[in-house]
Design a protein around this motif. Structure first.
Motif, PDB file in Angstrom:
ATOM      1  N   ALA A   1       0.879  -1.355   0.391  1.00 14.00           N
ATOM      2  CA  ALA A   1      -0.204   0.273   0.153  1.00 14.00           C
ATOM      3  C   ALA A   1       0.577   1.401   0.283  1.00 14.00           C
ATOM      4  CB  ALA A   1      -0.715  -0.187   1.603  1.00 14.00           C
ATOM      5  N   PHE A   2       0.074   2.608   0.092  1.00 18.47           N
ATOM      6  CA  PHE A   2       0.869   3.976   0.153  1.00 18.47           C
ATOM      7  C   PHE A   2       1.983   3.863   0.753  1.00 18.47           C
ATOM      8  CE2 PHE A   2       1.409   7.943   0.586  1.00 18.47           C
ATOM      9  CZ  PHE A   2       1.835   8.469  -0.586  1.00 18.47           C
ATOM     10  N   GLU A   3       2.009   3.820   2.246  1.00 16.84           N
ATOM     11  CA  GLU A   3       2.458   4.002   3.647  1.00 16.84           C
ATOM     12  C   GLU A   3       3.964   3.637   3.317  1.00 16.84           C
ATOM     13  OE1 GLU A   3       2.154   6.611   5.741  1.00 16.84           O
ATOM     14  OE2 GLU A   3       0.536   7.014   4.041  1.00 16.84           O
ATOM     15  N   PHE A   4       3.898   2.209   2.586  1.00 21.66           N
ATOM     16  CA  PHE A   4       4.828   1.434   2.972  1.00 21.66           C
ATOM     17  C   PHE A   4       6.118   2.315   1.559  1.00 21.66           C
ATOM     18  CE2 PHE A   4       8.172  -1.468   1.380  1.00 21.66           C
ATOM     19  CZ  PHE A   4       9.417  -1.573   2.319  1.00 21.66           C
ATOM     20  N   ALA A   5       5.692   2.593   0.916  1.00 22.18           N
ATOM     21  CA  ALA A   5       5.818   2.745  -1.038  1.00 22.18           C
ATOM     22  C   ALA A   5       7.005   4.141  -0.098  1.00 22.18           C
ATOM     23  CB  ALA A   5       5.066   3.038  -1.425  1.00 22.18           C
ATOM     24  N   ALA A   6       5.582   5.167   0.690  1.00 23.98           N
ATOM     25  CA  ALA A   6       6.164   6.153   1.579  1.00 23.98           C
ATOM     26  C   ALA A   6       6.734   6.461   1.464  1.00 23.98           C
ATOM     27  CB  ALA A   6       4.976   6.913   1.731  1.00 23.98           C
ATOM     28  N   SER A   7       7.507   5.036   2.496  1.00 23.75           N
ATOM     29  CA  SER A   7       9.172   5.425   3.437  1.00 23.75           C
ATOM     30  C   SER A   7      10.182   5.053   2.012  1.00 23.75           C
ATOM     31  CB  SER A   7       8.681   4.259   4.378  1.00 23.75           C
ATOM     32  OG  SER A   7       9.033   3.076   4.277  1.00 23.75           O
ATOM     33  N   ILE A   8      10.028   4.347   1.999  1.00 20.27           N
ATOM     34  CA  ILE A   8      11.228   4.121   0.849  1.00 20.27           C
ATOM     35  C   ILE A   8      10.922   5.267  -0.225  1.00 20.27           C
ATOM     36  CG2 ILE A   8      11.755   3.200  -0.776  1.00 20.27           C
ATOM     37  CD1 ILE A   8      11.431   0.828   1.312  1.00 20.27           C
ATOM     38  N   TRP A   9      10.086   5.961  -0.820  1.00 25.95           N
ATOM     39  CA  TRP A   9      10.540   7.076  -1.285  1.00 25.95           C
ATOM     40  C   TRP A   9      11.140   8.405  -0.701  1.00 25.95           C
ATOM     41  CZ3 TRP A   9       4.568   7.150  -3.290  1.00 25.95           C
ATOM     42  CH2 TRP A   9       4.525   6.355  -4.318  1.00 25.95           C
ATOM     43  N   ARG A  10      10.471   8.336   0.593  1.00 28.41           N
ATOM     44  CA  ARG A  10      11.109   9.409   1.803  1.00 28.41           C
ATOM     45  C   ARG A  10      12.880   9.342   1.349  1.00 28.41           C
ATOM     46  NH1 ARG A  10       6.411   8.143   4.579  1.00 28.41           N
ATOM     47  NH2 ARG A  10       5.487  10.183   4.299  1.00 28.41           N
ATOM     48  N   GLN A  11      12.936   7.850   1.919  1.00 27.68           N
ATOM     49  CA  GLN A  11      14.603   7.612   1.985  1.00 27.68           C
ATOM     50  C   GLN A  11      15.327   8.176   0.594  1.00 27.68           C
ATOM     51  OE1 GLN A  11      16.124   3.495   3.489  1.00 27.68           O
ATOM     52  NE2 GLN A  11      13.547   3.588   4.566  1.00 27.68           N
ATOM     53  N   LEU A  12      14.564   7.753  -0.927  1.00 26.87           N
ATOM     54  CA  LEU A  12      15.094   7.475  -1.762  1.00 26.87           C
ATOM     55  C   LEU A  12      15.357   8.907  -2.426  1.00 26.87           C
ATOM     56  CD1 LEU A  12      13.103   5.830  -4.311  1.00 26.87           C
ATOM     57  CD2 LEU A  12      15.206   6.039  -3.565  1.00 26.87           C
ATOM     58  N   HIS A  13      14.219  10.078  -1.869  1.00 29.80           N
ATOM     59  CA  HIS A  13      14.757  11.504  -1.881  1.00 29.80           C
ATOM     60  C   HIS A  13      15.870  12.353  -0.785  1.00 29.80           C
ATOM     61  CE1 HIS A  13      12.228  12.686  -4.831  1.00 29.80           C
ATOM     62  NE2 HIS A  13      11.272  11.758  -4.350  1.00 29.80           N
ATOM     63  N   GLY A  14      15.639  11.842   0.023  1.00 27.78           N
ATOM     64  CA  GLY A  14      16.327  12.385   1.539  1.00 27.78           C
ATOM     65  C   GLY A  14      18.018  12.386   1.630  1.00 27.78           C
ATOM     66  N   ALA A  15      17.734  11.011   0.839  1.00 29.96           N
ATOM     67  CA  ALA A  15      19.321   9.998   1.062  1.00 29.96           C
ATOM     68  C   ALA A  15      20.009   9.955  -0.501  1.00 29.96           C
ATOM     69  CB  ALA A  15      19.602   8.980   1.836  1.00 29.96           C
ATOM     70  N   LEU A  16      19.567   9.754  -1.644  1.00 34.16           N
ATOM     71  CA  LEU A  16      19.939   9.183  -2.758  1.00 34.16           C
ATOM     72  C   LEU A  16      19.804  10.501  -3.418  1.00 34.16           C
ATOM     73  CD1 LEU A  16      19.017   5.460  -3.183  1.00 34.16           C
ATOM     74  CD2 LEU A  16      20.459   6.644  -2.439  1.00 34.16           C
ATOM     75  N   ASN A  17      18.492  11.904  -3.418  1.00 30.70           N
ATOM     76  CA  ASN A  17      18.777  12.707  -4.051  1.00 30.70           C
ATOM     77  C   ASN A  17      17.594  12.910  -5.140  1.00 30.70           C
ATOM     78  OD1 ASN A  17      19.572  15.135  -2.183  1.00 30.70           O
ATOM     79  ND2 ASN A  17      21.290  14.122  -2.157  1.00 30.70           N
ATOM     80  N   MET A  18      16.743  11.530  -5.369  1.00 27.47           N
ATOM     81  CA  MET A  18      15.960  10.514  -7.061  1.00 27.47           C
ATOM     82  C   MET A  18      15.186  12.078  -7.539  1.00 27.47           C
ATOM     83  SD  MET A  18      13.025   7.594  -7.624  1.00 27.47           S
ATOM     84  CE  MET A  18      12.288   8.957  -7.367  1.00 27.47           C
ATOM     85  N   LYS A  19      15.966  11.988  -9.044  1.00 24.69           N
ATOM     86  CA  LYS A  19      15.237  13.245 -10.270  1.00 24.69           C
ATOM     87  C   LYS A  19      14.408  11.793 -11.482  1.00 24.69           C
ATOM     88  CE  LYS A  19      16.058  17.175  -8.159  1.00 24.69           C
ATOM     89  NZ  LYS A  19      14.501  16.910  -6.865  1.00 24.69           N
ATOM     90  N   LEU A  20      13.243  12.237 -11.873  1.00 28.44           N
ATOM     91  CA  LEU A  20      12.812  11.309 -12.629  1.00 28.44           C
ATOM     92  C   LEU A  20      12.239  12.412 -13.908  1.00 28.44           C
ATOM     93  CD1 LEU A  20      10.061   8.790 -10.783  1.00 28.44           C
ATOM     94  CD2 LEU A  20      12.508   7.980 -11.552  1.00 28.44           C
ATOM     95  N   VAL A  21      13.085  12.093 -14.820  1.00 32.76           N
ATOM     96  CA  VAL A  21      12.677  12.398 -16.262  1.00 32.76           C
ATOM     97  C   VAL A  21      11.907  11.872 -17.348  1.00 32.76           C
ATOM     98  CG1 VAL A  21      14.123  13.543 -18.603  1.00 32.76           C
ATOM     99  CG2 VAL A  21      14.457  14.239 -16.492  1.00 32.76           C
ATOM    100  N   ILE A  22      10.915  11.670 -17.905  1.00 29.89           N
ATOM    101  CA  ILE A  22      10.105  11.192 -19.076  1.00 29.89           C
ATOM    102  C   ILE A  22      10.827  10.999 -20.161  1.00 29.89           C
ATOM    103  CG2 ILE A  22       8.082  10.376 -20.113  1.00 29.89           C
ATOM    104  CD1 ILE A  22       6.356  12.322 -17.910  1.00 29.89           C
ATOM    105  N   GLU A  23      10.894   9.924 -20.421  1.00 26.55           N
ATOM    106  CA  GLU A  23      11.859   9.608 -21.702  1.00 26.55           C
ATOM    107  C   GLU A  23      11.110   9.869 -22.880  1.00 26.55           C
ATOM    108  OE1 GLU A  23      15.290   9.964 -22.419  1.00 26.55           O
ATOM    109  OE2 GLU A  23      15.893  11.073 -20.392  1.00 26.55           O
TER     110      GLU A  23
END
Length: 150
Positions: free
Chosen positions: A47-69
């Motif tokens: 569900a959303f909450e588990f994904a959100a916890s990973i997404w927070r880490q992706l931004h806080g630690a890996l500074n992730m960005k997406l570009v649509i190709e």
């Protein structure tokens, strides 16, 4: 609703997802996803909450960005190929020694949209290439959780 307008709604939802994801705006992502959404990613399905916890880490630690190709929309579904980039600047998952290294990889996500929200999302990315580029001490494996995914 015509096919063209339904497809435009799907594309608008995808664009909103990318914008919120790139800003790390979890509250906006919560609005984009249906309350009973199903999210599947490299760490599992849930569900959303588990994904959100990973997404927070992706931004806080890996500074992730997406570009649509590429984005292909048909009726209420979309397949999107992204260029994903980032830099490891803070502890991530079980890795607490950031290297400062950057990464770039191809990510693919598939979406089902209903009622102007993401109902289902599947994601695949080359986590092994990411781990090599960032210099993780060992290749990152799936995160174990009773609840789900990212």
């Amino acid at each position: 609703m015509t096919v063209a307008s339904k497809e435009q709604v799907v594309r608008d939802v995808i664009d909103a997802y990318v914008d919120a994801m790139n800003r790390g705006d979890i509250e906006r992502l919560r609005q984009i996803f249906a309350p009973d959404c199903e999210i599947q990613g490299v760490t599992g399905t849930g569900a959303f909450e588990f994904a959100a916890s990973i997404w927070r880490q992706l931004h806080g630690a890996l500074n992730m960005k997406l570009v649509i190709e590429d984005c292909v929309v048909e009726k209420d579904r979309a397949a999107v190929r992204f260029r994903e980039t980032g830099r490891w600047t803070a502890p991530f998952l079980d890795f607490d020694a950031p290297t400062g290294n950057s990464y770039e990889l191809v990510a693919m996500e598939w979406f089902e949209i209903g009622n102007n929200q993401v109902q289902k999302r599947w994601g695949a990315r080359d986590a092994a290439a990411q781990a090599r580029q960032l210099g993780f001490p060992v290749a990152a494996g799936p995160v174990k959780s009773k609840e789900g995914a990212a």
